[in-house]
Every structure is written in structure tokens, then in C-alpha cells.
Design an enzyme around this catalytic site. Structure first.
Site, PDB file in Angstrom:
ATOM      1  N   SER A   1       6.200  -4.376  -9.007  1.00  0.00           N
ATOM      2  CA  SER A   1       6.634  -3.670 -10.210  1.00  0.00           C
ATOM      3  C   SER A   1       8.118  -3.957 -10.482  1.00  0.00           C
ATOM      4  CB  SER A   1       6.348  -2.172 -10.089  1.00  0.00           C
ATOM      5  OG  SER A   1       6.489  -1.530 -11.330  1.00  0.00           O
TER       6      SER A   1
ATOM      7  N   ASP B   1      -2.506  -6.309 -16.417  1.00  0.00           N
ATOM      8  CA  ASP B   1      -1.753  -5.340 -15.622  1.00  0.00           C
ATOM      9  C   ASP B   1      -1.753  -3.974 -16.318  1.00  0.00           C
ATOM     10  OD1 ASP B   1       0.915  -3.872 -15.102  1.00  0.00           O
ATOM     11  OD2 ASP B   1       0.847  -5.329 -13.473  1.00  0.00           O
TER      12      ASP B   1
ATOM     13  N   HIS C   1      -2.130  -2.514 -11.089  1.00  0.00           N
ATOM     14  CA  HIS C   1      -0.686  -2.760 -11.087  1.00  0.00           C
ATOM     15  C   HIS C   1      -0.192  -2.677  -9.646  1.00  0.00           C
ATOM     16  CE1 HIS C   1       3.440  -2.898 -12.483  1.00  0.00           C
ATOM     17  NE2 HIS C   1       3.720  -1.763 -11.854  1.00  0.00           N
TER      18      HIS C   1
END
Length: 376
Positions: free
Chosen positions: A171, A269, A324
Site C-alpha cells: 500500500s 486493487d 489490496h
């Protein structure tokens, strides 16, 4: 018809608890004398485990957790574990790439591991000299200094016998991997190999469902607010003198990265679908028009990732699962299959120059991949 959008969430808190490996906290109290502090002024730190079979090989993971897109959000963030080290637990556990379970992570289970705590709100890139007083709260934008003191401390702990470094993150930490791979490379002797694997960090400069470039505006503001010019890839800065903000985004930074790097991402995502595209449904439970936007974004991702996909030296693993961050989770890391390969085996094939497997695989379009259901 224009779609009404809900307000964008500023950051995502990732749990520091999953399973497997136990890592111990190190707080760098002395770093405060260098101005290397979290948003709230508390000292930065990291978690560490010394390897068993390969203690001189190191994986450095940069924690994720989004960004604070303005000062108000940074004030809120400064009162959480993503803006302060005050509440960090003494130990953490992780799986996937950081696991010591050799059935899950056969190639790296014996390596030394470092998990760098994220508490600056700008992917370890900001550097504002003076504290910022915002509505009675003092904020410190010092992410670049945090990264410097942590890397220095880890290299000192590793000693002269260090043999290999892998920089990673998911991330906002995945974005940090793109932004800082060359910086970390510059911190160690040239004979020591440095590689990078960026998980879920290739955030697109793309319009939302209404055609608005809202995510660009937010990244531009973070870049300016936290004075990130000196904390991102400097070759990218030189190539974009009038649009420096681009160097806070992976797709514009990627062509300037010289460190070998592996892109790990879903083309759908979930963070990007929700907060960049601002499509608030989960396929297949979307309307016909929403599914068109969903599929379009997946194609746009492949276009934006073309420099990685066509690279002759870097690796790629792009799946079509709605997820994600994947590298710290056992099922995606060891059980998702694209092109007949897991992401862990594809990454290792690339890392070792193995010809037994491909070092670059790109999935077909949703919903073609049945292994995605393993994570549901």
C-alpha cells in the site's frame, strides 16, 4: 448521469497482527535529536527478527496505511498508531513474505526481517524543517528523516556481514518502495545486491467514475504540504522540473528507478477501485454500468503498468483478484495462481534469474482466475 460520490477515506489502518513470525520493537529515541519524529513528535522505530539459516540476508518492509491528504486529516492521524509510536505493541507477527514458516515462505523463511513502522503520513517522503501548528495541534512532517535513521540503524545492526537486501512494503509502503528503492541502494556498498518488491503500491493517476482527477489533486497537496521534493527519486525530479508532484506517484517514478524491482499488484486493487475510481461495489454485485467502469479500470491499470510489463530486467506479477496487499498474507502469497505460478515462486524466479519459471506474469481479465476465491 453524474454519480454522487461519498467522501474519500484518508487512510486505512492495517493490523499489525496476522500470524507466524514474532518481531520485537526497537524505538529510536535518539532520532528525535535529528528531528526524525512521527506526526505527533514521538520517536520512530521498527520491528526486527534475526534470521536463522540466512541471518546476513535482510528483508526490509515499509508499513502501509494510506496518507493524510490535508492538515485536518494529519491531526486525526497523529492520534493513531499511524501517526504516533506511543501505542505500538512490543511484538508483532506477520505471514507471507515475512513468515518463518518454510511451508509458506520456503525461499526467505530463514532471512532476517525488519518491519519499519509508518507514522509520517506521506510514505516516508516529507521533510518540513519547522513544526506545523494546525488549530492548536503541533505536527511534524519528517518522513524522509525517519527512513534515513531507520535504515542507518538497521545497517548498523546488520554489521559488516550483510549479504543481500530486499526492500518491500504494501500500500503506502508499496509506493514507498518505488520512491525509495534507489535511496536504499545508495546506502549500501555496491557489491551488496539490493532488490525491491512493491506490493499494491502502483496507484494510478486516473479519473474517477465522473471523469474527475481527484486523486491527483490529493497527491499534489500531500507532496506540497509535506515538502517531499528531497524525499523522492531525484532522477524523477530532474525529469519533471515543473511537475515534481508526479514523483510521488509510482507510474511516473518507475521509469527512473535503477534498482531491480518487482511489481506485485492486482489490476482490480480494491483500494484503487474504491478510492481512486470511487466505484463503491464489489464485483459481481455491481450494476451493468458499474461493471463497465470496473473492467475499464483493469485495462487502464495494464496500460499504466506497461513500463514494468515490457521491462527486460524487472519482474511482474499482476493478478485479477479483488484484493489490496498480498505479500504478507499466506493465501495470496503461496496459493494464488497466475500463468501456472504463485507470486512467491514468480518473485523468486526473478530474484535468482531462474529459467525454471517465468519472472513476469499478467493475469487475464476478471473473473477468469478461480484461485482468487481462495481468499474469499
Amino acid at each position: 448521469m453524474k454519480i454522487i460520490l461519498v467522501p474519500m477515506i484518508s487512510f486505512v489502518i492495517f493490523s499489525r497482527y496476522t500470524d507466524a513470525i514474532v518481531m520485537k520493537k526497537v524505538i529510536l529515541t535518539a532520532a528525535t535529536s535529528k528531528g526524525a519524529v512521527c506526526l505527533d513528535g514521538s520517536p520512530p522505530g521498527y520491528y526486527i527478527r534475526t534470521g536463522t539459516t540466512s541471518p546476513n540476508n535482510w528483508i526490509l518492509h515499509q508499513e502501509g496505511g494510506g496518507w493524510c491528504f490535508n492538515e485536518d486529516q494529519c491531526v486525526l492521524r497523529s492520534k493513531t498508531d499511524l501517526g504516533s509510536s506511543k501505542g505500538w505493541p512490543p511484538n508483532v507477527t506477520y505471514s507471507g513474505l515475512l513468515s518463518d514458516d518454510c511451508t509458506v515462505n520456503p525461499d526467505f523463511c530463514g532471512w532476517s526481517m525488519v518491519y519499519i513502522g509508518y507514522c509520517d503520513g506521506a510514505s516516508f517522503s516529507g521533510n518540513v524543517e519547522n513544526p506545523v501548528n494546525w488549530k492548536g495541534t503541533t505536527l511534524y512532517f519528517r518522513g524522509a528523516r525517519i527512513l534515513e535513521v531507520v535504515i542507518n540503524a538497521v545497517l548498523e545492526a546488520a554489521g559488516d556481514n550483510i549479504e543481500h537486501i530486499i526492500l518491500t512494503g504494501c500500500s503506502a509502503g508499496g509506493l514507498a518502495t518505488y520512491l525509495h528503492a534507489d535511496y536504499v541502494r545508495s546506502k549500501v556498498p555496491s557489491q551488496i545486491p539490493v532488490h525491491a518488491i512493491a506490493d499494491a503500491g502502483y496507484f494510478l493517476d486516473a479519473p474517477n467514475v465522473n471523469g474527475e482527477m481527484h486523486i491527483r489533486e490529493r497527491y499534489q497537496y500531500v507532496y506540497k504540504m509535506q515538502n517531499c521534493t528531497g524525499g523522492v527519486n531525484q532522477d524523477c525530479i530532474a525529469a519533471n522540473p515543473t511537475e515534481e508532484w508526479k514523483c510521488f506517484m509510482a507510474q511516473y517514478t518507475y521509469p527512473h528507478i535503477t534498482t531491480p524491482i518487482f511489481l506485485l499488484n492486482s489490476r482490480y486493487d480494491t483500494y484503487q477501485i474504491n478510492f481512486i475510481l470511487q466505484l463503491h461495489c464489489h464485483a459481481p454485485n455491481c450494476s451493468t454500468d458499474q461493471m463497465k467502469e470496473f473492467m475499464k479500470y483493469g485495462n487502464e491499470f495494464l496500460v499504466a503498468a506497461a513500463p514494468a510489463i515490457t521491462s527486460k530486467s524487472n519482474g511482474v506479477y499482476i493478478d485479477s483478484c479483488q484484493i489490496h496487499c498480498q505479500s504478507l498474507k499466506e493465501i495470496p502469497w503461496s496459493k494464488f495462481i497466475v500463468g501456472g505460478q504463485t507470486m512467491r515462486d514468480t518473485f523468486n524466479a526473478w530474484l535468482t534469474n531462474s529459467t525454471a519459471m517465468k519472472s513476469k506474469v499478467v493475469d487475464c481479465a476478471y473473473p477468469c482466475n478461480p484461485t482468487c476465491l481462495l481468499n474469499s
